[in-house]
Design a protein around this motif. Structure first.
Motif, short mmCIF file in Angstrom:
data_model
loop_
_atom_site.label_atom_id
_atom_site.label_comp_id
_atom_site.label_asym_id
_atom_site.label_seq_id
_atom_site.Cartn_x
_atom_site.Cartn_y
_atom_site.Cartn_z
N ASN A 194 -4.23 6.30 -0.39
CA ASN A 194 -5.35 5.92 0.45
C ASN A 194 -5.25 4.42 0.73
O ASN A 194 -5.35 3.61 -0.20
CB ASN A 194 -6.68 6.25 -0.24
CG ASN A 194 -7.88 6.04 0.67
OD1 ASN A 194 -7.98 5.04 1.37
ND2 ASN A 194 -8.80 6.98 0.65
N ALA A 195 -5.04 4.05 1.99
CA ALA A 195 -4.86 2.64 2.33
C ALA A 195 -6.08 1.80 1.99
O ALA A 195 -5.96 0.62 1.68
CB ALA A 195 -4.53 2.51 3.82
N GLY A 196 -7.27 2.42 2.04
CA GLY A 196 -8.48 1.68 1.73
C GLY A 196 -8.78 1.55 0.25
O GLY A 196 -9.58 0.71 -0.16
N GLN A 197 -8.11 2.37 -0.58
CA GLN A 197 -8.31 2.32 -2.03
C GLN A 197 -6.93 2.36 -2.70
O GLN A 197 -6.55 3.35 -3.33
CB GLN A 197 -9.17 3.49 -2.51
CG GLN A 197 -10.57 3.50 -1.93
CD GLN A 197 -11.40 4.65 -2.49
OE1 GLN A 197 -11.51 4.82 -3.70
NE2 GLN A 197 -12.02 5.42 -1.60
N GLN A 217 3.88 5.55 -5.56
CA GLN A 217 4.21 5.26 -4.17
C GLN A 217 4.25 6.54 -3.36
O GLN A 217 4.39 7.64 -3.90
CB GLN A 217 5.54 4.53 -4.07
CG GLN A 217 6.71 5.34 -4.62
CD GLN A 217 8.00 4.54 -4.62
OE1 GLN A 217 7.98 3.32 -4.48
NE2 GLN A 217 9.13 5.21 -4.77
N GLY A 218 4.06 6.36 -2.09
CA GLY A 218 4.04 7.48 -1.17
C GLY A 218 3.46 7.01 0.15
O GLY A 218 2.98 5.87 0.27
N PRO A 219 3.47 7.85 1.16
CA PRO A 219 2.92 7.45 2.46
C PRO A 219 1.44 7.12 2.35
O PRO A 219 0.70 7.76 1.60
CB PRO A 219 3.17 8.68 3.34
CG PRO A 219 3.40 9.80 2.41
CD PRO A 219 4.00 9.22 1.19
N ARG A 220 1.03 6.11 3.11
CA ARG A 220 -0.36 5.64 3.08
C ARG A 220 -1.11 6.17 4.30
O ARG A 220 -0.59 6.15 5.41
CB ARG A 220 -0.40 4.11 3.07
CG ARG A 220 0.16 3.50 1.81
CD ARG A 220 0.51 2.04 2.01
NE ARG A 220 -0.62 1.22 2.34
CZ ARG A 220 -1.39 0.60 1.45
NH1 ARG A 220 -1.14 0.71 0.16
NH2 ARG A 220 -2.40 -0.15 1.84
N PHE A 221 -2.34 6.61 4.06
CA PHE A 221 -3.19 7.13 5.12
C PHE A 221 -4.52 6.39 5.12
O PHE A 221 -5.00 5.95 4.08
CB PHE A 221 -3.43 8.63 4.93
CG PHE A 221 -2.19 9.47 5.04
CD1 PHE A 221 -1.78 9.98 6.26
CD2 PHE A 221 -1.42 9.74 3.92
CE1 PHE A 221 -0.64 10.76 6.37
CE2 PHE A 221 -0.28 10.51 4.01
CZ PHE A 221 0.11 11.02 5.24
N ALA A 222 -5.12 6.28 6.30
CA ALA A 222 -6.36 5.51 6.44
C ALA A 222 -7.56 6.21 5.81
O ALA A 222 -8.44 5.55 5.26
CB ALA A 222 -6.64 5.22 7.91
N TYR A 223 -7.61 7.55 5.89
CA TYR A 223 -8.80 8.27 5.44
C TYR A 223 -8.42 9.45 4.55
O TYR A 223 -7.32 10.00 4.64
CB TYR A 223 -9.59 8.81 6.66
CG TYR A 223 -9.96 7.76 7.66
CD1 TYR A 223 -10.73 6.65 7.28
CD2 TYR A 223 -9.55 7.85 8.99
CE1 TYR A 223 -11.07 5.68 8.20
CE2 TYR A 223 -9.90 6.88 9.91
CZ TYR A 223 -10.65 5.80 9.51
OH TYR A 223 -11.00 4.82 10.42
#
Length: 316
Positions: A194-197, A217-223
């Motif tokens: 989670n990009a925000g957390q 680690q892993g792909p980051r998502f906004a929500y």
């Protein structure tokens, strides 16, 4: 006597620039050029005889007088919007609600709840918008918000709705149902972020009371909604609030190979500005939602929102 007032376009430009602390984003919102925003604000400063912004390196910063002027201008523009809406709709703004919340909560939980409210109060129009946890309740246009936090917002009244629990979920395509994993096994899989957390996985590991030296680690998502959809499609394992994925767990598109949800220490709150506490529609919505939450609780705060716990807990 003619009123000595700045132009409305200059006030719009200033309010947007102060809200974003960016001439570029203000220009995008208002559909004009960045130089147009700069020109409007320069004209406003000359009209007032004040400096409203200054530069701190690359950052745009409000002066002390600019910050105070922004608060007053924002409230004034809100009031102008309210009376204009009254005229267009032929009804008082006090009968409507602008509700803000987190994007995933707005798309997953809120629609299930709102049907009951709309059935009971069809004459209260509702508009749902996205809202950030760091909402400024002194200037926000929102009437009411549902936010995650610890229950501390300035210039606002808040009421606790439910405690947050975190759960690691995976698609049956990634981890076969019935598999029992320990927290340290997360290194075997891609962890959706989670990009925000960004520290959420580390927080969950601390709550799980394990020492972990593997990768995070892993792909980051906004929500969270994006993260959940990624997990459903087998991109990796997801760490999310349990009530967001209740339906997916019940129907088997996701399961909990790493065990039952764990309390995060935070909660979700109903919050509204002190300055709007007299608004009748806010009181109606508050009383309705708090009653719904009381009725939904059985043995825990989260009974209505719990994931259906399947027999895949590590303790079994």
């Amino acid at each position: 006597m003619r009123r000595l007032l700045p132009s409305l376009s200059a006030l719009h430009a200033f309010e947007a620039a102060a809200r974003y602390l960016s001439f570029t984003r203000a220009a995008e919102e208002l559909g004009i050029t960045q130089s147009g925003i700069s020109r409007q604000i320069k004209n406003l400063e000359e009209f007032l005889g004040l400096t409203l912004f200054h530069r701190s390196g690359p950052r745009l910063v409000l002066t002390e007088l600019g910050a105070a002027y922004y608060r007053d201008v924002s409230l004034t523009l809100d009031k102008l919007q309210e009376v204009s809406m009254d005229a267009v709709r032929g009804r008082s703004i006090d009968t409507s609600l602008i509700l803000g919340t987190h994007p995933t909560l707005a798309s997953r939980w809120l629609p299930m709840m709102l049907g009951s409210f709309i059935d009971r109060h069809p004459n209260i129009p509702i508009e749902v918008q996205c809202a950030d946890t760091n909402l400024d309740f002194e200037t926000t246009r929102l009437d009411i918000a549902i936010l995650r936090g610890v229950g501390s917002w300035l210039h606002a009244r808040c009421f606790k709705l439910l405690n947050e629990e975190l759960v690691v979920v995976a698609s049956p395509k990634l981890i076969p149902p019935g598999t029992q994993c320990s927290p340290t096994d997360i290194s075997d899989y891609i962890q959706l972020q989670n990009a925000g957390q960004p520290s959420l996985w580390m927080h969950w590991l601390r709550l799980s009371k394990v020492n972990y030296n593997g990768r995070l680690q892993g792909p980051r998502f906004a929500y969270f909604d994006m993260i959940i959809n990624g997990a459903i499609n087998g991109l990796g394992i997801a760490l999310v609030p349990s009530f967001y994925v209740r339906q997916e767990i019940e129907c088997g598109t996701l399961h909990m190979p790493f065990g039952a949800p764990i309390a995060s220490g935070e909660a979700y709150f109903l919050v509204y500005p002190e300055r709007k506490s007299h608004q009748p529609s806010i009181g109606v919505f508050r009383d309705w939602l708090l009653k719904e939450m009381r009725l939904s609780r059985h043995s825990t705060d989260n009974a209505r929102f719990y994931c259906q716990r399947r027999p895949v807990q590590a303790s079994e």
